[in-house]
Motif scaffolding. Structure first.
Motif, PDB file in Angstrom:
ATOM      1  N   CYS A  95       0.867  -1.088   0.196  1.00 51.41           N
ATOM      2  CA  CYS A  95       0.076  -0.026  -0.104  1.00 51.41           C
ATOM      3  C   CYS A  95       0.900   1.207   0.045  1.00 51.41           C
ATOM      4  CB  CYS A  95      -1.057   0.048   1.189  1.00 51.41           C
ATOM      5  SG  CYS A  95      -2.067  -1.032   1.383  1.00 51.41           S
ATOM      6  N   LEU A  96       0.620   2.071  -0.924  1.00 53.52           N
ATOM      7  CA  LEU A  96       1.568   3.391  -0.829  1.00 53.52           C
ATOM      8  C   LEU A  96       0.516   4.459  -0.532  1.00 53.52           C
ATOM      9  CD1 LEU A  96       3.321   3.025  -4.343  1.00 53.52           C
ATOM     10  CD2 LEU A  96       4.327   2.776  -1.874  1.00 53.52           C
ATOM     11  N   ASP A  97       0.506   4.322   0.892  1.00 53.76           N
ATOM     12  CA  ASP A  97      -0.612   5.239   1.486  1.00 53.76           C
ATOM     13  C   ASP A  97      -0.567   6.654   1.250  1.00 53.76           C
ATOM     14  OD1 ASP A  97      -2.113   3.663   3.082  1.00 53.76           O
ATOM     15  OD2 ASP A  97      -0.271   2.968   3.836  1.00 53.76           O
ATOM     16  N   THR A  98       0.706   7.152   0.826  1.00 57.22           N
ATOM     17  CA  THR A  98       0.850   8.596   0.897  1.00 57.22           C
ATOM     18  C   THR A  98       0.712   9.144  -0.647  1.00 57.22           C
ATOM     19  OG1 THR A  98       3.268   8.178   0.398  1.00 57.22           O
ATOM     20  CG2 THR A  98       2.371   8.955   2.541  1.00 57.22           C
ATOM     21  N   VAL A  99       0.502   7.887  -1.640  1.00 57.66           N
ATOM     22  CA  VAL A  99       0.359   8.493  -3.016  1.00 57.66           C
ATOM     23  C   VAL A  99      -1.159   8.294  -3.478  1.00 57.66           C
ATOM     24  CG1 VAL A  99       0.733   7.937  -5.509  1.00 57.66           C
ATOM     25  CG2 VAL A  99       2.350   7.311  -3.615  1.00 57.66           C
ATOM     26  N   LYS A 100      -1.819   9.572  -3.737  1.00 55.56           N
ATOM     27  CA  LYS A 100      -3.102   9.803  -3.847  1.00 55.56           C
ATOM     28  C   LYS A 100      -3.228   9.943  -5.512  1.00 55.56           C
ATOM     29  CE  LYS A 100      -5.268  11.270   0.189  1.00 55.56           C
ATOM     30  NZ  LYS A 100      -4.508  10.324   0.912  1.00 55.56           N
ATOM     31  N   PRO A 101      -4.125   8.847  -6.065  1.00 55.23           N
ATOM     32  CA  PRO A 101      -4.066   9.017  -7.637  1.00 55.23           C
ATOM     33  C   PRO A 101      -5.115  10.353  -7.919  1.00 55.23           C
ATOM     34  CG  PRO A 101      -5.410   7.016  -6.693  1.00 55.23           C
ATOM     35  CD  PRO A 101      -4.762   7.811  -5.351  1.00 55.23           C
ATOM     36  N   SER A 102      -4.718  10.801  -8.938  1.00 55.75           N
ATOM     37  CA  SER A 102      -5.815  11.658  -9.286  1.00 55.75           C
ATOM     38  C   SER A 102      -6.489  11.433 -10.884  1.00 55.75           C
ATOM     39  CB  SER A 102      -5.097  13.273  -9.642  1.00 55.75           C
ATOM     40  OG  SER A 102      -4.315  13.268 -10.933  1.00 55.75           O
ATOM     41  N   TYR A 103      -7.827  11.761 -10.772  1.00 56.56           N
ATOM     42  CA  TYR A 103      -8.541  11.245 -11.927  1.00 56.56           C
ATOM     43  C   TYR A 103      -9.640  12.335 -12.193  1.00 56.56           C
ATOM     44  CZ  TYR A 103     -11.377   9.665  -8.207  1.00 56.56           C
ATOM     45  OH  TYR A 103     -12.132   9.760  -7.218  1.00 56.56           O
ATOM     46  N   SER A 104     -10.041  12.256 -13.515  1.00 55.64           N
ATOM     47  CA  SER A 104     -11.371  13.223 -13.508  1.00 55.64           C
ATOM     48  C   SER A 104     -12.449  12.252 -14.198  1.00 55.64           C
ATOM     49  CB  SER A 104     -10.923  14.309 -14.381  1.00 55.64           C
ATOM     50  OG  SER A 104     -10.464  14.036 -15.505  1.00 55.64           O
ATOM     51  N   ILE A 105     -13.353  12.212 -13.806  1.00 56.74           N
ATOM     52  CA  ILE A 105     -14.601  11.561 -14.366  1.00 56.74           C
ATOM     53  C   ILE A 105     -15.572  12.360 -15.145  1.00 56.74           C
ATOM     54  CG2 ILE A 105     -13.979   9.310 -13.276  1.00 56.74           C
ATOM     55  CD1 ILE A 105     -16.607  10.248 -11.422  1.00 56.74           C
ATOM     56  N   PRO A 106     -16.257  11.925 -15.757  1.00 57.33           N
ATOM     57  CA  PRO A 106     -17.654  12.642 -16.453  1.00 57.33           C
ATOM     58  C   PRO A 106     -18.410  12.946 -15.346  1.00 57.33           C
ATOM     59  CG  PRO A 106     -16.895  10.589 -17.890  1.00 57.33           C
ATOM     60  CD  PRO A 106     -16.294  10.459 -16.726  1.00 57.33           C
ATOM     61  N   LYS A 107     -19.091  14.096 -15.496  1.00 57.96           N
ATOM     62  CA  LYS A 107     -20.119  14.186 -14.393  1.00 57.96           C
ATOM     63  C   LYS A 107     -21.262  13.165 -14.343  1.00 57.96           C
ATOM     64  CE  LYS A 107     -23.043  18.094 -16.177  1.00 57.96           C
ATOM     65  NZ  LYS A 107     -24.512  17.368 -16.237  1.00 57.96           N
ATOM     66  N   ASP A 108     -21.888  13.004 -13.227  1.00 57.19           N
ATOM     67  CA  ASP A 108     -22.981  12.323 -13.272  1.00 57.19           C
ATOM     68  C   ASP A 108     -22.558  10.778 -12.726  1.00 57.19           C
ATOM     69  OD1 ASP A 108     -24.868  14.233 -13.581  1.00 57.19           O
ATOM     70  OD2 ASP A 108     -24.984  13.832 -15.697  1.00 57.19           O
ATOM     71  N   TYR A 109     -21.472  10.657 -12.795  1.00 55.73           N
ATOM     72  CA  TYR A 109     -20.896   9.361 -12.350  1.00 55.73           C
ATOM     73  C   TYR A 109     -20.451   9.308 -11.020  1.00 55.73           C
ATOM     74  CZ  TYR A 109     -20.418   7.578 -17.096  1.00 55.73           C
ATOM     75  OH  TYR A 109     -20.523   6.796 -18.151  1.00 55.73           O
ATOM     76  N   LEU A 110     -20.772   8.265 -10.073  1.00 52.60           N
ATOM     77  CA  LEU A 110     -20.505   8.339  -8.519  1.00 52.60           C
ATOM     78  C   LEU A 110     -19.537   7.404  -8.436  1.00 52.60           C
ATOM     79  CD1 LEU A 110     -21.192   9.105  -5.722  1.00 52.60           C
ATOM     80  CD2 LEU A 110     -22.901   7.331  -5.822  1.00 52.60           C
ATOM     81  N   VAL A 111     -18.382   7.794  -7.828  1.00 48.77           N
ATOM     82  CA  VAL A 111     -17.205   6.438  -7.520  1.00 48.77           C
ATOM     83  C   VAL A 111     -17.615   6.193  -6.268  1.00 48.77           C
ATOM     84  CG1 VAL A 111     -14.718   6.414  -7.310  1.00 48.77           C
ATOM     85  CG2 VAL A 111     -15.627   8.021  -9.045  1.00 48.77           C
ATOM     86  N   LYS A 112     -17.556   4.870  -6.037  1.00 47.80           N
ATOM     87  CA  LYS A 112     -17.438   4.218  -4.825  1.00 47.80           C
ATOM     88  C   LYS A 112     -16.401   3.337  -4.364  1.00 47.80           C
ATOM     89  CE  LYS A 112     -22.311   3.833  -4.023  1.00 47.80           C
ATOM     90  NZ  LYS A 112     -23.349   3.029  -3.574  1.00 47.80           N
ATOM     91  N   GLU A 113     -15.501   3.138  -5.495  1.00 43.44           N
ATOM     92  CA  GLU A 113     -14.572   2.483  -4.968  1.00 43.44           C
ATOM     93  C   GLU A 113     -13.193   2.763  -6.122  1.00 43.44           C
ATOM     94  OE1 GLU A 113     -15.459  -1.677  -4.036  1.00 43.44           O
ATOM     95  OE2 GLU A 113     -13.336  -2.108  -4.854  1.00 43.44           O
ATOM     96  N   ILE A 114     -12.139   2.842  -5.599  1.00 39.39           N
ATOM     97  CA  ILE A 114     -11.083   3.224  -6.585  1.00 39.39           C
ATOM     98  C   ILE A 114      -9.856   2.015  -6.338  1.00 39.39           C
ATOM     99  CG2 ILE A 114      -9.275   4.866  -6.992  1.00 39.39           C
ATOM    100  CD1 ILE A 114     -10.671   6.825  -5.801  1.00 39.39           C
ATOM    101  N   ASN A 115      -9.388   1.600  -7.639  1.00 43.06           N
ATOM    102  CA  ASN A 115      -8.364   0.265  -7.304  1.00 43.06           C
ATOM    103  C   ASN A 115      -7.327   0.816  -8.612  1.00 43.06           C
ATOM    104  OD1 ASN A 115      -7.257  -1.980  -7.185  1.00 43.06           O
ATOM    105  ND2 ASN A 115      -9.336  -3.155  -7.518  1.00 43.06           N
ATOM    106  N   PHE A 116      -6.577   1.267  -7.880  1.00 38.65           N
ATOM    107  CA  PHE A 116      -5.284   1.789  -8.551  1.00 38.65           C
ATOM    108  C   PHE A 116      -4.031   0.867  -8.226  1.00 38.65           C
ATOM    109  CE2 PHE A 116      -7.173   5.925  -9.458  1.00 38.65           C
ATOM    110  CZ  PHE A 116      -6.823   6.299 -10.769  1.00 38.65           C
TER     111      PHE A 116
END
Ligand SMILES: [Zn+2]
Ligand SMILES: [Zn+2]
Length: 127
Positions: A95-116
């Motif tokens: 786990c790289l706890d200090t690394v926060k991935p950045s992303y942009s998603i189209p509006k109206d999408y609700l992110v519930k889980e991220i798996n980078f």
């Protein structure tokens, strides 16, 4: 009686996961718990720990599921949004706890889980 034994097994398994520097697969957890409980019980305990939000699941690129402790502060609602690093040489997942991935998603999408998951050579193998 049965409940007491399960509580002991549960804290033992949580301890194993928390004291490990890398994420552990079900098989590895079973080995480290040294026959403390059977396969099915371990699955059940892992599910419980995930519901309680003290561990999280990581799907590795080779298809193995691994488990790691959560190090972040828990808020009312949160997403596990850190990056995982998978080493192609020693097959460890960290786990790289200090690394926060950045992303942009189209509006109206609700992110519930991220798996980078990033894969490559970990720092131990890169020496
Ligand atoms: Zn490695
Ligand atoms: Zn993680």
């Amino acid at each position: 009686m049965k409940n007491t034994r399960n509580t002991v097994a549960k804290s033992a398994i949580l301890e194993i996961i928390q004291s490990s520097k890398v994420a552990l697969s079900h098989v590895e957890i079973q080995k480290l718990s040294e026959g403390l409980c059977d396969r099915v019980t371990i699955y059940r305990i892992l599910d419980r720990l995930m519901i309680e939000d003290v561990i999280h699941k990581i799907a590795t690129p080779d298809g193995t599921v691994k488990y790691a402790a959560c190090h972040h502060k828990h808020e009312e609602h949160h997403i596990h949004n850190h990056v995982h690093f998978s080493c192609e040489k020693c097959h460890s997942v960290t786990c790289l706890d200090t690394v926060k991935p950045s992303y942009s998603i189209p509006k109206d999408y609700l992110v519930k889980e991220i798996n980078f998951t990033l894969s490559g050579i970990c720092k131990d193998c890169n020496e």
